[in-house]
Design a protein around this motif. Structure first.
Motif, PDB file in Angstrom:
ATOM      1  N   THR A 182       0.851  -1.186   0.000  1.00  0.00           N
ATOM      2  CA  THR A 182       0.000   0.000   0.000  1.00  0.00           C
ATOM      3  C   THR A 182       0.889   1.238   0.000  1.00  0.00           C
ATOM      4  OG1 THR A 182      -0.138   0.058   2.417  1.00  0.00           O
ATOM      5  CG2 THR A 182      -1.846  -1.181   1.258  1.00  0.00           C
TER       6      THR A 182
ATOM      7  N   ASP B 206       2.537   4.656   1.152  1.00  0.00           N
ATOM      8  CA  ASP B 206       2.849   5.206   2.471  1.00  0.00           C
ATOM      9  C   ASP B 206       1.825   6.268   2.841  1.00  0.00           C
ATOM     10  OD1 ASP B 206       5.063   3.583   2.708  1.00  0.00           O
ATOM     11  OD2 ASP B 206       6.458   5.089   1.929  1.00  0.00           O
ATOM     12  N   GLN B 207       1.623   6.463   4.114  1.00  0.00           N
ATOM     13  CA  GLN B 207       0.637   7.424   4.573  1.00  0.00           C
ATOM     14  C   GLN B 207       0.949   8.827   4.067  1.00  0.00           C
ATOM     15  OE1 GLN B 207       0.138   7.448   8.814  1.00  0.00           O
ATOM     16  NE2 GLN B 207      -1.638   8.799   8.770  1.00  0.00           N
ATOM     17  N   GLY B 208      -0.057   9.481   3.523  1.00  0.00           N
ATOM     18  CA  GLY B 208       0.090  10.842   3.019  1.00  0.00           C
ATOM     19  C   GLY B 208       0.553  10.946   1.582  1.00  0.00           C
TER      20      GLY B 208
ATOM     21  N   TYR C 251      -4.394   7.140  -2.729  1.00  0.00           N
ATOM     22  CA  TYR C 251      -3.904   7.938  -1.601  1.00  0.00           C
ATOM     23  C   TYR C 251      -3.680   7.026  -0.402  1.00  0.00           C
ATOM     24  CZ  TYR C 251      -3.771  11.475   2.096  1.00  0.00           C
ATOM     25  OH  TYR C 251      -3.395  12.257   3.162  1.00  0.00           O
ATOM     26  N   GLY C 252      -2.528   7.209   0.255  1.00  0.00           N
ATOM     27  CA  GLY C 252      -2.235   6.471   1.469  1.00  0.00           C
ATOM     28  C   GLY C 252      -2.913   7.134   2.652  1.00  0.00           C
ATOM     29  N   ALA C 253      -4.108   6.662   3.017  1.00  0.00           N
ATOM     30  CA  ALA C 253      -4.876   7.283   4.090  1.00  0.00           C
ATOM     31  C   ALA C 253      -4.264   6.997   5.461  1.00  0.00           C
ATOM     32  CB  ALA C 253      -6.321   6.794   4.046  1.00  0.00           C
ATOM     33  N   LEU C 254      -3.751   5.778   5.625  1.00  0.00           N
ATOM     34  CA  LEU C 254      -3.080   5.367   6.857  1.00  0.00           C
ATOM     35  C   LEU C 254      -1.846   4.566   6.466  1.00  0.00           C
ATOM     36  CD1 LEU C 254      -6.218   4.178   8.887  1.00  0.00           C
ATOM     37  CD2 LEU C 254      -4.982   6.336   9.196  1.00  0.00           C
ATOM     38  N   SER C 255      -1.048   4.204   7.447  1.00  0.00           N
ATOM     39  CA  SER C 255       0.166   3.440   7.143  1.00  0.00           C
ATOM     40  C   SER C 255      -0.162   2.078   6.537  1.00  0.00           C
ATOM     41  CB  SER C 255       0.994   3.254   8.414  1.00  0.00           C
ATOM     42  OG  SER C 255       0.252   2.543   9.395  1.00  0.00           O
ATOM     43  N   TRP C 256      -1.392   1.603   6.754  1.00  0.00           N
ATOM     44  CA  TRP C 256      -1.796   0.283   6.251  1.00  0.00           C
ATOM     45  C   TRP C 256      -3.011   0.337   5.327  1.00  0.00           C
ATOM     46  CZ3 TRP C 256      -6.816  -0.737   7.600  1.00  0.00           C
ATOM     47  CH2 TRP C 256      -7.338   0.001   8.677  1.00  0.00           C
ATOM     48  N   LEU C 257      -3.520   1.536   5.029  1.00  0.00           N
ATOM     49  CA  LEU C 257      -4.755   1.670   4.255  1.00  0.00           C
ATOM     50  C   LEU C 257      -4.569   2.599   3.065  1.00  0.00           C
ATOM     51  CD1 LEU C 257      -7.803   1.098   3.966  1.00  0.00           C
ATOM     52  CD2 LEU C 257      -8.208   3.121   5.399  1.00  0.00           C
ATOM     53  N   GLN C 258      -4.932   2.101   1.899  1.00  0.00           N
ATOM     54  CA  GLN C 258      -4.886   2.875   0.660  1.00  0.00           C
ATOM     55  C   GLN C 258      -6.271   2.934   0.050  1.00  0.00           C
ATOM     56  OE1 GLN C 258      -1.866   1.808  -2.437  1.00  0.00           O
ATOM     57  NE2 GLN C 258      -3.623   1.622  -3.811  1.00  0.00           N
TER      58      GLN C 258
END
Length: 308
Positions: free
Chosen positions: A59, A61-63, A105-112
């Motif tokens: 996924t 990376d966040q942000g 978009y990387g919404a969280l460190s583990w969520l895209q």
């Protein structure tokens, strides 16, 4: 007397007029379009971490935001042939141009999260089996989705593993074969990476409304429905600027139809840390009605950080 002659003339011409109208109505009924369904088989990976079309369990990376545009040409994406012949001259859709916009978009460190918006720029074909070709263009079926990372090599795991859920929204241009009911496409994606290459695979199940077209084509294998989809990719990562990738896509129909196979080769150029350029293409193999003889794609992406 004049009135009588006019009425007599009209009475003689009336049967001919009715006959002409009947022939026109019969001709119009004999030439009809297929019921609406989503013809486009290919989906892009909005994050493109490794492959452009196959997930590798990673996924963003966040942000990190990645957007892309690609222009695609498909040769004979809708044909009713009993043997595989890329040189077939006529098909219901002989050539098709589509523009695809994607964003992830990387919404969280583990969520895209991601989305795809295709638009048919033009398509044309030849009337077959008393069926008219679809209209020349319009909005294609958009997709939205989310990917959750379950395992990551960044955290010391032996592989990258993710669960992806994508939905095809019931909007688009029905007359262009670019719309159907809500589709759901859950996938499990896995991959690993070494110093020189990256490999990935995914298994998914496309859930869609069954549509039997055999009454239109006279062929029992012309069915659109649920499909088990398998894919694999190998990507070079040793080059600093240019790399290649090879992906194989397989569709196994579960409600009738024929197996679809495509092999796609890509050359990807990191023009800037934030800019990627690529070309992608390859043949479709088999006699599934919605598998193109080949497709060619060129695209570019912009990201807020270096992805690979």
């Amino acid at each position: 007397m004049r009135t009588y002659r006019k009425m007599s003339t009209m009475s003689r011409h009336l049967p001919l007029s009715l006959l002409a109208l009947s022939l026109l109505a019969t001709s119009a009924l004999a030439q009809s379009r297929l019921p609406a369904f989503e013809l486009q088989r290919l989906q892009f990976d909005p994050g493109a971490l490794g492959s452009l079309v196959v997930g590798t369990g990673r996924t963003l990376d966040q942000g990190v935001l990645r957007t892309s545009i690609q222009f695609q040409y498909e040769q004979q994406p809708l044909a009713f042939d009993d043997r595989w012949d890329p040189q077939t001259a006529q098909a219901l859709v002989e050539g098709k141009f589509t523009a695809h916009l994607t964003a992830a978009y990387g919404a969280l460190s583990w969520l895209q999260v991601g989305a795809q918006l295709p638009f048919i720029l033009g398509q044309s074909g030849t009337r077959r089996m008393d069926m008219l070709p679809p209209t020349s263009g319009g909005l294609d079926m958009p997709w939205v989705g989310a990917r959750a990372g379950l395992l990551s090599m960044k955290n010391g795991m032996p592989v990258n593993l993710s669960l992806d859920m994508t939905a095809g929204l019931p909007v688009g241009t029905a007359e262009a074969l670019a719309k159907e009911d809500l589709n759901l496409f859950p996938r499990l994606q896995v991959g690993t990476r070494t110093e020189w290459f990256q490999v990935g695979a995914e298994a998914g199940y496309l859930l869609r409304k069954k549509l039997d077209l055999s009454s239109f084509t006279g062929r029992p294998q012309d069915v659109v429905g649920n499909e088990l989809r398998l894919a694999a990719t190998v990507t070079g990562v040793g080059g600093k600027k240019t790399r290649g990738e090879l992906s194989v896509l397989v569709g196994l129909p579960q409600q009738g139809g024929r197996t679809s196979v495509e092999a796609l080769l890509a050359i990807r150029r990191h023009a800037k840390p934030w800019l990627d350029l690529w070309v992608l293409g390859g043949p479709g193999i088999g006699t599934a009605m919605d598998t193109p003889a080949f497709r060619v794609i060129a695209g570019a992406s912009i990201s807020s950080a270096k992805i690979d």
